[in-house]
Design an enzyme around this catalytic site. Structure first.
Site, PDB file in Angstrom:
ATOM      1  N   GLU A 306       0.830  -1.209   0.000  1.00  7.97           N
ATOM      2  CA  GLU A 306       0.000   0.000   0.000  1.00  7.97           C
ATOM      3  C   GLU A 306       0.859   1.252   0.000  1.00  7.97           C
ATOM      4  OE1 GLU A 306      -2.967  -0.003   3.102  1.00  7.97           O
ATOM      5  OE2 GLU A 306      -4.135  -1.569   2.094  1.00  7.97           O
ATOM      6  N   GLU A 398      -5.968  -7.470  -1.146  1.00 12.75           N
ATOM      7  CA  GLU A 398      -6.339  -7.389   0.273  1.00 12.75           C
ATOM      8  C   GLU A 398      -7.651  -6.641   0.399  1.00 12.75           C
ATOM      9  OE1 GLU A 398      -3.311  -5.846   3.094  1.00 12.75           O
ATOM     10  OE2 GLU A 398      -4.951  -4.690   3.985  1.00 12.75           O
TER      11      GLU A 398
HETATM   12  C1  IDC Z   1      -3.223  -4.144  10.265  1.00 15.67           C
HETATM   13  C2  IDC Z   1      -3.606  -5.320  11.135  1.00 15.67           C
HETATM   14  C3  IDC Z   1      -3.319  -4.989  12.558  1.00 15.67           C
HETATM   15  C4  IDC Z   1      -1.864  -4.581  12.700  1.00 15.67           C
HETATM   16  C5  IDC Z   1      -1.531  -3.452  11.750  1.00 15.67           C
HETATM   17  C6  IDC Z   1      -0.041  -3.161  11.806  1.00 15.67           C
HETATM   18  O1  IDC Z   1      -4.970  -5.652  10.918  1.00 15.67           O
HETATM   19  O2  IDC Z   1      -3.570  -6.113  13.378  1.00 15.67           O
HETATM   20  O3  IDC Z   1      -1.636  -4.147  14.030  1.00 15.67           O
HETATM   21  O4  IDC Z   1      -1.872  -3.818  10.437  1.00 15.67           O
HETATM   22  O5  IDC Z   1       0.371  -2.258  10.841  1.00 15.67           O
HETATM   23  C7  IDC Z   1      -4.133  -2.270   5.608  1.00 15.67           C
HETATM   24  C8  IDC Z   1      -2.789  -2.892   5.670  1.00 15.67           C
HETATM   25  C9  IDC Z   1      -2.730  -3.944   6.753  1.00 15.67           C
HETATM   26  C10 IDC Z   1      -3.526  -3.525   7.977  1.00 15.67           C
HETATM   27  C11 IDC Z   1      -4.990  -3.433   7.560  1.00 15.67           C
HETATM   28  C12 IDC Z   1      -5.921  -3.068   8.726  1.00 15.67           C
HETATM   29  O6  IDC Z   1      -2.382  -3.428   4.430  1.00 15.67           O
HETATM   30  O7  IDC Z   1      -1.362  -4.131   7.085  1.00 15.67           O
HETATM   31  O8  IDC Z   1      -3.403  -4.544   8.928  1.00 15.67           O
HETATM   32  N1  IDC Z   1      -5.115  -2.463   6.498  1.00 15.67           N
HETATM   33  O9  IDC Z   1      -5.584  -1.818   9.249  1.00 15.67           O
HETATM   34  N2  IDC Z   1      -4.545  -1.407   4.708  1.00 15.67           N
HETATM   35  C13 IDC Z   1      -5.798  -1.019   5.028  1.00 15.67           C
HETATM   36  C14 IDC Z   1      -6.179  -1.700   6.167  1.00 15.67           C
END
Ligand code: IDC
Length: 480
Positions: A306, A398
């Site tokens: 991202e 994702e």
């Molecule tokens: C989130 C996980 C969370 C973790 C965090 C760390 O759900 O448990 O603590 O990352 O950075 C994304 C990202 C993905 C995120 C997810 C939710 O690619 O890494 O995971 N998210 O926030 N993009 C949009 C949402």
């Protein structure tokens, strides 16, 4: 035509092995003291550079089924050394190298193959070994029965059992090497397909959710086509142990392959959002995984999860530097490129897909990432995906059923609206996450991964139940 629901892949593999053994037994002389027939074939290929190399080895068992194996070979130049290996336990004494099976690849049926490998170093020269042994038997490519068949053995009166089509009915067996055609992902027959599957959570945190039982459940119970391997670069990820994370990713690629699933290798950049921050790491990582996995049909590369706080021009420049590194080793693999505004095609930054449509990455066989979280991203995002999908090959690498934090309640209506759209447009997707983290997006209830059971009532969260229902419906993979 819709395919029937796939039977358990485990069963298919077992049936193939039993069939092969039945043929061998019916042709052999019924001598009580008959010993196991032995035989093996080994291919050893390398890609090398000044002082270093990657060796990929395929072992084929031509004898009776074995449960546990040891491969032996010898280097012929004194400077050749085994470094980091994968899919086997490696050791070297002088010139002699030994590789022992790991837990998931010890059983090799008659005719079955397994792939292992290592990164090594060399100094004066790097010739390939010429002689290999498997459990002490020289691998000559032929079978050595210890009890020769009697000349009068009649041919079997019944035809040999029907063997399943090559590789069985798994997603990878049916679709083979994928490629981009027009704005679609196409299979080996050049027909558009949609892959549906799950993303891991960060493999630095939730490795305990990725084991034989959980991956069997994903392949057989969920009937997933795809495993996305989320390898964070920061947050205690790749940057802390490049060799270790590279190995872990490679092992997961193998585990997906053995279950007939595609593996999406996700270089999970997030913070910082500028992929250029990780350009050198990306080149090192993708050089290694593309060399090691070049011969596989199940690998898709996702080069930046991202991008955020950065222009499309910068992302494009990053992609045009990383893609050639992959192509040098694995020329035919599909590569997925992240987009602006957390892979929103720019929408979350107030832009839209035109910046990509008008200025695409200068490479072929490339797709573009779109991510959404159903409780945060709704109609305006769906409209842009529908519009862009006519022009750009999109891959939803994702998405979550919840809000963009990854937590909170499931928005079932928005999730289903999204999945209906993706099904209609044949856009492939991976859901965040196949893990038991205590957050709304996780598919497994907290504590599941410590327990070891991944099927049946009680293991799925609300999100997991919704997504499993969507993923396990029959695939529609055209074969002609
Ligand atoms: C989130 C996980 C969370 C973790 C965090 C760390 O759900 O448990 O603590 O990352 O950075 C994304 C990202 C993905 C995120 C997810 C939710 O690619 O890494 O995971 N998210 O926030 N993009 C949009 C949402």
């Amino acid at each position: 035509m819709k395919l029937l629901p796939r039977p358990s892949r485990r069963t298919l593999v077992m049936a193939g092995a039993v069939g092969a053994l039945t043929v061998a037994a019916s042709a052999a002389v019924p001598v009580a003291s008959a010993q196991a027939a032995t035989g093996c074939a080994v291919t050893y290929t390398t890609s090398s550079w000044s002082g270093g190399f990657t060796a990929n080895i395929t072992i084929k068992n031509l004898g009776d089924a074995v449960d546990g194996w040891t491969l032996g070979f010898a280097f012929s130049d004194a400077g050749q050394r085994v470094g980091q290996g994968w899919s086997a336990t490696w050791s070297q004494a002088g010139a002699a190298v030994t590789a022992r099976n790991v837990s998931w690849n010890g059983a090799l049926a008659t005719g079955a193959s397994t792939s292992i490998g290592f990164n090594g170093t060399w100094s004066a020269a790097n010739p390939a070994p010429t002689a290999f042994t498997l459990n002490g038997t020289a691998c000559t490519g032929a079978t050595t029965p210890t009890t020769p068949p009697a000349p009068t053995t009649p041919p079997p009166t019944t035809p040999p059992p029907t063997t399943p089509p090559p590789g069985g009915q798994t997603p990878v067996a049916i679709n083979g090497q994928l490629r981009v055609c027009g704005a679609n992902l196409c299979n080996q027959y050049g027909k558009p397909i949609q892959l549906r599957g799950m993303s891991t959570h960060g493999i630095q945190w939730f490795a305990n959710c990725l084991n034989d039982a959980s991956l069997d459940a994903l392949a057989d119970d969920w009937r997933a086509d795809l495993l996305r391997i989320a390898m964070y670069v920061q947050e205690d990820g790749y940057e802390t142990d490049p060799a270790g994370f590279t190995n872990r990713v490679n092992t997961l690629v193998d585990e997906a392959e053995q279950r007939g699933m595609y593996a999406l290798i996700d270089f999970h950049t997030l913070t910082p959002g500028d992929p250029m921050h990780n350009l050198a790491r990306a080149k090192t990582f993708f050089a290694a995984v593309s060399a090691r996995n070049a011969a596989k049909k199940n690998v898709i590369y996702e080069i930046a999860n991202e991008p955020n706080g950065v222009s499309w021009a910068t992302i494009k420049s990053y992609a045009e530097q990383v893609i050639p590194v992959i192509r040098a080793n694995d020329p035919d693999a599909v590569v997925v490129v992240g987009t602006r505004g957390w892979s929103s095609l720019g929408v979350s930054d107030g832009s839209n897909a035109n910046e990509v449509i008008n200025n695409p990455v200068n490479a072929t066989n490339v797709m573009y990432t779109f991510h959404f979280y159903a409780a945060s991203h709704r109609d305006n995002y769906r409209a842009e995906v529908e519009r862009a999908a006519a022009r750009l090959p999109l891959f939803v690498t994702e998405f979550g059923t919840v809000d963009y934090t990854g937590d909170g309640g499931v928005d079932a209506a928005s999730s289903n609206a999204w999945l209906d759209l993706l099904d209609r447009l044949k856009i492939s997707y991976a859901n965040w996450t196949y893990s038991d983290k205590a957050e709304g997006s996780a598919a497994l209830r907290p504590g599941t991964c410590a327990g070891g059971t991944y099927t049946g009532p009680g293991v799925l969260t609300e999100s997991g139940a919704l997504i499993r229902d969507r993923i396990r419906t029959p695939d529609n993979f055209p074969t002609a």
